[in-house]
Design an enzyme around this catalytic site. Structure first.
Site: not given
Length: 151
Positions: A89, A28, A87
């Site tokens: 995934h 990530e 961020h």
């Protein structure tokens, strides 16, 4: 609140984050969004990549507190506000995880999540709950989906 909050993000900023997400996979990646903030509509002007210092960066992200403070100072120096955080995934899901909800600490800020599989760029606002205490554990806070508008 009747209307969905809005995050306006320039296409070039979104593309820079997506490129970094692809380059950083399978870990990530994360960073901070700067610009103009309001609780209901924010406008991103810049993004500040940060190193993911989580113990398991393939499934978690964590921005080092000292690096975060340095970015906040840079934002302030440029006359920007903290719009939120981003961020990835890398393998989905394209929505906040339970861990994301437990770690959310900035009420009304945007949490942009980039999923590579399936491909998606989505954002949520963290709403802290009753407002008496802004810690998620005590307020039953939750993520509220927000509209992403490309500029």
């Amino acid at each position: 609140m009747d209307e969905q909050p809005v995050l306006v993000i320039p296409t070039d900023v979104r593309e820079a984050i997506l490129e970094r997400a692809r380059d950083g996979s399978p870990a990530e990646i994360c960073g901070i969004l700067g610009g103009e903030f309001t609780p209901d509509e924010s406008r991103v002007c810049s993004q500040y990549p940060a190193e993911n210092v989580a113990d398991s960066p393939r499934t978690r992200y964590r921005i080092d507190p000292e690096e975060q403070l340095e970015v906040f100072e840079r934002l302030e120096g440029r006359g920007e506000q903290i719009v939120g955080f981003y961020h990835t995934h890398p393998r989905g899901p394209d929505r906040p995880s339970e861990t994301d909800a437990r770690q959310a600490t900035w009420p009304d800020r945007s949490y942009l999540i980039i999923s590579l599989e399936p491909p998606a760029v989505r954002s949520w606002r963290w709403r802290a709950g009753d407002g008496r205490d802004e810690s998620p554990a005590s307020t039953g806070g939750q993520f509220e989906r927000e509209q992403v508008v490309l500029e």
